[in-house]
Every structure is written in structure tokens, then in C-alpha cells.
Design a protein around this motif. Sequence first.
Motif, short mmCIF file in Angstrom:
data_model
loop_
_atom_site.label_atom_id
_atom_site.label_comp_id
_atom_site.label_asym_id
_atom_site.label_seq_id
_atom_site.Cartn_x
_atom_site.Cartn_y
_atom_site.Cartn_z
N PHE A 121 -57.07 33.97 112.81
CA PHE A 121 -57.54 33.50 111.50
C PHE A 121 -57.27 32.02 111.33
O PHE A 121 -56.36 31.46 111.94
N HIS A 122 -58.08 31.41 110.49
CA HIS A 122 -57.93 29.98 110.19
C HIS A 122 -56.53 29.73 109.64
O HIS A 122 -56.00 30.54 108.87
N PRO A 123 -55.89 28.61 110.01
CA PRO A 123 -54.51 28.35 109.57
C PRO A 123 -54.28 28.41 108.07
O PRO A 123 -53.17 28.70 107.62
N THR A 124 -55.32 28.14 107.27
CA THR A 124 -55.15 28.17 105.81
C THR A 124 -55.35 29.56 105.22
O THR A 124 -55.14 29.77 104.03
N ASP B 230 -50.92 34.49 100.25
CA ASP B 230 -49.64 34.35 100.94
C ASP B 230 -48.71 33.45 100.13
O ASP B 230 -49.11 32.87 99.12
N ILE B 231 -47.46 33.32 100.57
CA ILE B 231 -46.51 32.47 99.85
C ILE B 231 -47.08 31.05 99.76
O ILE B 231 -47.83 30.62 100.62
N SER B 232 -46.74 30.36 98.71
CA SER B 232 -47.22 29.02 98.34
C SER B 232 -48.59 29.07 97.69
O SER B 232 -49.09 28.05 97.21
N GLY B 233 -49.21 30.26 97.63
CA GLY B 233 -50.56 30.36 97.07
C GLY B 233 -50.58 30.58 95.57
O GLY B 233 -51.65 30.70 94.98
N THR B 234 -49.40 30.64 94.94
CA THR B 234 -49.31 30.95 93.51
C THR B 234 -48.28 30.03 92.87
O THR B 234 -47.49 29.39 93.56
N VAL B 235 -48.27 29.98 91.53
CA VAL B 235 -47.37 29.08 90.81
C VAL B 235 -45.91 29.51 90.97
O VAL B 235 -45.61 30.67 91.24
N VAL B 236 -45.01 28.56 90.80
CA VAL B 236 -43.56 28.82 90.80
C VAL B 236 -43.24 29.78 89.66
O VAL B 236 -43.79 29.64 88.56
N LYS C 12 -42.92 32.12 96.41
CA LYS C 12 -42.19 32.70 97.54
C LYS C 12 -42.52 34.18 97.73
O LYS C 12 -41.84 34.88 98.47
N SER C 13 -43.57 34.63 97.04
CA SER C 13 -44.01 36.02 97.14
C SER C 13 -45.44 36.08 97.67
O SER C 13 -46.20 35.12 97.54
N ILE C 14 -45.78 37.21 98.27
CA ILE C 14 -47.17 37.47 98.66
C ILE C 14 -47.79 38.32 97.56
O ILE C 14 -47.26 39.37 97.20
N VAL C 15 -48.88 37.84 97.00
CA VAL C 15 -49.54 38.54 95.88
C VAL C 15 -50.75 39.28 96.40
O VAL C 15 -51.60 38.71 97.10
N MET C 16 -50.83 40.55 96.07
CA MET C 16 -51.97 41.38 96.47
C MET C 16 -53.02 41.38 95.35
O MET C 16 -52.79 40.87 94.26
N GLY C 17 -54.15 41.98 95.62
CA GLY C 17 -55.18 42.09 94.60
C GLY C 17 -54.78 43.10 93.54
O GLY C 17 -53.97 44.00 93.78
#
Length: 386
Positions: free
Chosen positions: A246-249, A302-308, A312-317
Motif C-alpha cells: 500500500f501507498h505509504p500514506t 491510522d494513528i496521527s489521522g485524527t485530532v489530539v 495515538k489511536s486507530i479509528v475504525m468506521g
Amino acid sequence: MIILKIIFLFLFLKIFLDFYFNKSLKSKLVLIPQDYKYRNKDKNSEVIINLKIINKSKNKETMVSNLNLDLDFFQSKNNHYLKKLDYEESIYIYSGSIKKNIHNYWPTTIIKANSELLIQVILKFKNSDFKNKIKYIWLKIFWENYGHFGITKKQDGLLVNLNHHNKKELIEIPLKLGYKAIAVKTDLLGSFDNPIETVMKYCKNVTKEKDILTIGETPLAIMQGRYVAPQNLEYNIFSKILCYFFHPTSSLATACGMQLLIDKIGVMRITFSLILGFLFKCIGIKGIFYRLTGFESSLIDDISGTVVPYDKSIVMGPINTKLFCDKLSKQLKVDVAVVDVNDLGGVKILASSNSSVNNILKEILKVNPAGNSDEKTPIVLIRNNK
């Protein structure tokens, strides 16, 4: 005959691998937030948080061999992180109707099959003005599960909002086709917030007839508790290999992000979808992998994809999106949609109370009026100016 053998071997491997990695021996304990409250007592500030641990196993008892807490504090102004404050914590567990103070030493506790353990956490701060200085507490719970699966270390994070504001902040944004967006600014949301009640609180007396209320999929998922610490995922060699394709992002480009998807749909389905996706991509058809693996695979952040502090968590749908839309629509008397919008013009309608609004939303939400940063405007009302 050879083809039949290959098919038989493929099916055998699929059943074996999916059973091993999805149905293998794992802890069935889950930690569920109940509620919290704030009070002043004897010139001190107290925050009382109620939790429970549920054993979802039908026949196996499991032990909680250890449980510890840690707190992060965020100031009222700009939600800046604040260094640790002095506080006292007390943890109580319930045995039937008896409430027992464990005096900061967690006793190994057995939770029987189909049973639950109630826990109360009381945080005491020697400052009656504490609530005016601290807006959020990020409660981190580190706990160990011990049983037939061995020992598993888990980590959960819960947001405690000490200073809900009732003032409605609305930001108007002009859109094309004669529409405008009204972005509704909210507090930082968490799993203590009931999705229906929370949206009602912010939108009651704001919505008008023929408005379309949209809410982002990530904040809805967070309110549903659909986020997990990477430490809770038991990633393996398959997740480490598959994530390289998968693409790095991409949120599937890490072992933990990939493991979350493996836990949902299995190794063989992902492998099969990757192969078919690559073949179709060679002839110019993209997106086959996500069609074959289901909408959830594209909704993992993935982590860093959501606000503080959810960074540091992975958020699912989110789950039950259609039911959420229908219930909220009935309460507010407007059309409701759960959307996934990005800054590149991508718009996905996960569910809506009225499918006839989907096409207009896909067109006018391309400018992403809610934003994908720290705007805290997860709710956007689409209003026709005519």
C-alpha cells in the motif's frame, strides 16, 4: 483435476488461516465507559468516572491481573497540553452491591463468563477552581487480561470533558448551486457522548425545514467507541508483509492498521482482493481492492489521522449508520447523512435517511466545509438559499 486440487487447497488455507488469526484464542474482555460527573467537595475538585469490564465469552472465565491509570490534562485555552498535576486517585470495584476501595493495589479479579465488573474511579484535586483551568482529561487505562489465551496487555483511552459549553457557534460558508453550509462548532467529542443526544444538543433550534444535516464518519465513530490503541493489536507476519503493498500514506501501510483489517475480514480475503485489485489496475480500473474488502477498509484512520488526543489511536468506521440517520432525522425533522469527506474533493455517503439527497451532497461537499484539521466542526448543515 489439478485445478480442483488447487481450489481445494486454496479453500483449506483460507479456512485454516482465518480460523487461526480471527477465531484463535483471545481475550473476550472489553472495557466500556458508563458515565462521569464533576463536583466540588470540601474545597476540592472531584471527578467521578464509572466504567465496566464485560466478559463476552460464553464459557471461559478470565482474570484481570492488573489495572493502572495515567492522566493527561489539556487546558481550556486552545486545548494545550498541561504537565501533570497533583491529584489523588481512588479505585473502587463492586462485588454485588458492595463497593470496595482497593487502595491503589489492584487485586487479581476473576470475571466469569457472560459477567461484568463495575469500576468507579474518583480523582481528587486540591483546587476548587480546577474546572476553569482544565477542559479535558485523557484517562489512560493500562490493564492485563489473564486466561486460557495466556496474558494480554491492553490500553484504553477515554476523554473526560469537564467544561461543556452550551453556546452554539455557527460558521456560514457559501457553496455553489445556491446552497450554503452552516458548520456547527462542538467540543471535542468522546465515547462518553451519546451520538443522538449530542447532535440534538448542538442542533436543536438551529435546523430549519429542508436542511440536510451531515456528520463526519470519524467523530461519529469516536462517540461509538470505535477506536483502538495499537498496543491492543497482536500483529503478525502476514500484517507486516501485506502492508508493504500500500501507498505509504495509506492507513493500511502499517502492520497495526493492516492487522485491524485482518481481524475483521481475514488474511485470505485481503490477499485475494490485492491480487485482483492489481490485475484490474493493470488495465486501468482502480478501487477494486476496496470494493472487495468492504467499505470499512477505506474508513480506517491510522494513528496521527485524527485530532489530539486520538492521534495515538486507530479509528475504525462507524457502525449502524443508517439507523443513526433515521433516528436523528425523525427527531430533528430534517434529512441526515453520515459522510466521509477529504480535502482532495473525495466525498462518500456512508448512509442517509433519504437517498435522494446523496447526489447533491456529493457535488457540494467537494470543498469540504467541515475541514479535516482541528476545526471541531463535525456537524455541517446544508441549506438552500432559495
